[in-house]
Design an enzyme around this catalytic site. Structure first.
Site, PDB file in Angstrom:
ATOM      1  N   CYS A 159       0.830  -1.187   0.000  1.00 35.58           N
ATOM      2  CA  CYS A 159       0.000   0.000   0.000  1.00 35.58           C
ATOM      3  C   CYS A 159       0.870   1.245   0.000  1.00 35.58           C
ATOM      4  O   CYS A 159       2.089   1.182  -0.021  1.00 35.58           O
ATOM      5  CB  CYS A 159      -0.910   0.016   1.224  1.00 35.58           C
ATOM      6  SG  CYS A 159      -1.884  -1.481   1.447  1.00 35.58           S
ATOM      7  N   ASP A 175      -3.207  -9.045   8.407  1.00 43.35           N
ATOM      8  CA  ASP A 175      -1.993  -8.822   9.182  1.00 43.35           C
ATOM      9  C   ASP A 175      -1.971  -7.411   9.779  1.00 43.35           C
ATOM     10  O   ASP A 175      -1.297  -7.164  10.782  1.00 43.35           O
ATOM     11  CB  ASP A 175      -0.747  -9.076   8.339  1.00 43.35           C
ATOM     12  CG  ASP A 175      -0.718  -8.265   7.046  1.00 43.35           C
ATOM     13  OD1 ASP A 175      -1.780  -7.781   6.616  1.00 43.35           O
ATOM     14  OD2 ASP A 175       0.367  -8.136   6.458  1.00 43.35           O
ATOM     15  N   ILE A 231      13.107 -10.592 -18.361  1.00 46.58           N
ATOM     16  CA  ILE A 231      13.377  -9.589 -19.376  1.00 46.58           C
ATOM     17  C   ILE A 231      14.581 -10.059 -20.194  1.00 46.58           C
ATOM     18  O   ILE A 231      15.608 -10.457 -19.632  1.00 46.58           O
ATOM     19  CB  ILE A 231      13.670  -8.220 -18.741  1.00 46.58           C
ATOM     20  CG1 ILE A 231      12.393  -7.624 -18.153  1.00 46.58           C
ATOM     21  CG2 ILE A 231      14.280  -7.267 -19.745  1.00 46.58           C
ATOM     22  CD1 ILE A 231      11.336  -7.261 -19.171  1.00 46.58           C
ATOM     23  N   SER A 272      11.211 -12.166  -5.353  1.00 43.76           N
ATOM     24  CA  SER A 272      12.454 -11.781  -6.011  1.00 43.76           C
ATOM     25  C   SER A 272      13.649 -12.413  -5.309  1.00 43.76           C
ATOM     26  O   SER A 272      13.534 -12.932  -4.200  1.00 43.76           O
ATOM     27  CB  SER A 272      12.614 -10.256  -6.015  1.00 43.76           C
ATOM     28  OG  SER A 272      13.096  -9.803  -4.758  1.00 43.76           O
ATOM     29  N   GLY A 273      14.813 -12.317  -5.940  1.00 48.53           N
ATOM     30  CA  GLY A 273      16.055 -12.809  -5.347  1.00 48.53           C
ATOM     31  C   GLY A 273      16.902 -11.702  -4.762  1.00 48.53           C
ATOM     32  O   GLY A 273      18.092 -11.909  -4.480  1.00 48.53           O
TER      33      GLY A 273
END
EC number: 6.3.5.4
Length: 649
Positions: free
Chosen positions: A2, A100, A291, A363-364
């Site tokens: 948010c 949460d 990508i 993600s990494g």
């Protein structure tokens, strides 16, 4: 995920404008397009933009406790909320939602400022306790989610997920901080807690700020820090097993969502490890996206496809054109501050692609910092061995002289580019690492700045950022020390900033399993030999992933997420560089030595030097002046205070 914003009268209970609060909230619409709500009471206003991920039906914000004496606005995810709910219910709290967010208000009631110690996740929130007349703000341990704030002259405190929401208030002075400019041209970003504007600050990672109405606003308080004790007695096989278990748990927690979920897959070891662990726990094919680049020197698409094929993912690829530089102005408006990491372009594009198919992507990010993956780490350790062989008193004159005499050979093979190494060997460990990380070295920044701007700096140098953090590192291990510095600086100011703005521009939530603080704490107990061994970076992660990933994915040279800046500036961006750097707001600011800039442009175009990094930094600073400062303010540093207008994306 948010956007939060608001204001607080620290001195009393003045009436606050609903129209102003609405404007601040609307400036972050991209962060939460699903819903937008406000809470206003005497002396306080909270705004929230919602991207619905968990408890879509009842998780709206601002969210209150049972008697509505406590209210919170929150950005992020508390991954362990499901285990905290029954614990808080046993303490007598009643839950109206399954979100949460509600955990935060009840945790505050039970544990006060220590509630943040119980949260596992990425978060930035502001909470108001009417009974205690107290505002409490906090940011997660590794700075995944941002939080800006500013105390105005009239005692009004502003806060928001992005700097643009503070600007939208109308009362923030946009006087540029010269020290922030120095940090930007050294590091490529403005380091916490500073912002580009003197009056605004970033709440640092792992810090909270408690403000009681009627009392002076104090300094943020640190509630967590990573410690590199390096003292765990553990063998390689046991460490691999434990790491795999921890990764699986971290990823399982981050796969909780009520919306489509997937992962970025670059073809590197970090994102590939995340996808492999997701595939072990997913009931169906994992959604992955990559990508590809037209230029083969930057293209890892084939490696990503190998992992996608192995785990039968729903894989989607889009090719970024080799001249994809139309985002310059968009990025300037998006980041609000000067930001010089050119990989923001492909990051923006991969987030754009992911959002077409999912709302949440894993993600990494963080793997290089926590596992020891950067090439610069190995170079630094090599230099450290040489530094330890000679005292600084001998190294400084010897290598300092060699650094001055040796030519800067950008055109030569890497083995012959010894100037930077000589300069690093003439410094102590922290200064040497700062030198290697700087986009523009100390001498280059000195040449770039005008005399009047150097006077404004008053002798300040961005080296102080690294020195300040090194003083709190609690270790003299060569690798652990620079890992600590990176987790406090580069990871927060560059990586997390890049991913947050690029993802939220597309209303995409990105989750970071390799930055789980419990994993980071555990890795801090492991000896550095499990991170870099015999020249192999990320040794432990690669060993642990051998059953899950092919060797040609893990044991190959690191490519990175780069764009061909040098070619752009000699080709399609040549005229834009000249127009931006040799005229207009950049020149009118009076901050730079125009002869130095003109020389850089000529040398780069002629091919005798590669100035692509400083030229990009200057180009993005010009884009900031034109898009955020509106150009009209760029008429000398002391006068850099633009009209208080809404700045949006």
């Amino acid at each position: 995920m948010c956007g939060i914003t608001g204001f607080f009268d620290t001195r009393g209970k003045r009436d606050m404008s609903a129209a102003v609060l609405q404007r601040m909230n609307d400036s972050q619409h991209h962060r939460g397009p699903d819903e937008g709500s406000l809470h206003l009471e005497p002396g306080l206003g909270f705004g929230h933009r919602r991207l619905s991920i968990i408890d879509i039906a009842t998780g709206q914000q601002p969210l209150f406790n049972e008697d509505e004496s406590v209210v919170v606005v929150f950005n992020g995810e508390i991954y362990n909320y499901q285990s905290l709910i029954p614990e808080l219910q046993a303490l007598g709290h009643q839950f109206k939602t399954k979100s949460d967010t509600e955990v935060i208000v009840h945790a505050w009631e039970s544990w006060g400022v220590d509630c943040v110690q119980r949260f596992r996740g990425m978060f930035a929130f502001a909470l108001w306790d009417r009974n205690k007349q107290t505002l409490f703000m906090a940011r997660d341990r590794l700075g995944v989610k941002p939080l800006y704030y500013a105390l105005l002259d009239d005692g009004t405190l502003l806060f928001g997920s992005e700097l643009k929401s503070l600007v939208a208030h109308g009362g923030l002075r946009r006087d540029i901080d010269p020290l922030a400019v120095e940090e930007y041209f050294a590091l490529g970003y403005v380091a916490e807690p500073r912002t580009i504007f003197k009056q605004a600050k970033k709440l640092p990672p792992a810090h909270s700020l408690l403000i009681r109405r009627g009392e002076p606003v104090g300094e943020p308080r640190r509630f967590w820090d990573v410690r590199f004790s390096l003292d765990a007695k553990i063998g390689e096989a046991e460490a691999c097993e434990e790491l795999t278990r921890r990764l699986q748990e971290s990823i399982r927690l981050r796969m909780i969502a009520e919306v489509p979920l997937g992962a970025f897959l670059s073809g590197g070891v970090d994102s590939s490890a995340v996808v492999a662990m997701m595939a072990q726990q997913s009931g169906g094919p994992v959604n992955t996206c990559s990508i590809a680049f037209e230029d083969p020197a930057f293209n890892e698409a084939a490696f990503a496809q190998t992992v996608a094929d192995r785990y039968h993912t729903n894989h989607r690829v889009e090719t970024v054109q080799s001249d994809d530089f139309d985002l310059i102005d968009t990025l300037a408006r998006l980041y609000d501050e000067p930001y010089a990491d050119s990989s923001a372009i492909p990051t923006y594009r991969v987030c754009q692609l992911a959002r077409k198919h999912v709302t949440v992507a894993l993600s990494g990010d963080g793997g290089d910092e926590t596992f020891g993956g950067y090439r610069r780490y190995k170079l630094h350790l090599m230099e450290e061995r040489m530094r330890s062989a000679l005292p600084l008193g001998l190294r400084r004159p010897l290598f300092g002289t060699l650094g001055q005499l040796y030519p800067k050979a950008d055109w030569a093979p890497r083995v012959f580019r010894a100037k930077t190494t000589f300069e690093a060997l003439a410094r102590d460990s922290v200064q040497a690492y700062f030198h290697s990380m700087s986009l523009l070295r100390d001498a280059d920044r000195s040449k770039l700045y005008s005399k009047s701007f150097k006077a404004e700096l008053g002798g300040y140098t961005a080296r102080e950022v690294f020195s300040r953090h090194a003083a709190h590192a609690g270790t003299d291990d060569p690798l652990a020390l620079i890992q600590y510095i990176d987790t406090q600086t580069y990871l927060v100011g560059d990586i997390n900033t890049k991913v947050d703005r690029a993802s939220m521009a597309h209303s995409l939530e990105v989750r970071e399993p390799l930055m789980d603080h419990e994993i980071v704490e555990w890795l801090g107990t492991l000896p550095s030999s499990l991170k870099i061994r015999n020249g192999e970076s990320k040794f432990l992660l690669k060993k642990a992933m051998e059953p899950y990933l092919p060797n040609d994915i893990m044991y190959r040279p690191k490519m990175g997420f780069a764009v061909p800046l040098a070619r752009w500036f000699r080709g399609p961006l040549r005229q834009r560089v000249r127009g931006a750097l040799l005229a207009g707001p950049l020149v009118e600011s009076g901050m730079f030595d125009q002869a130095t800039i003109a020389q850089m442009v000529e040398q780069h175009e002629g091919g005798s030097r590669d100035h692509s990094t400083p030229l990009w930094s200057l180009l993005m600073y010009d884009a900031f002046l034109r898009n955020v400062m509106d150009g009209s303010a760029a008429s000398g540093l002391p006068k850099l205070a633009a009209r208080n207008e809404l700045v949006g994306v």
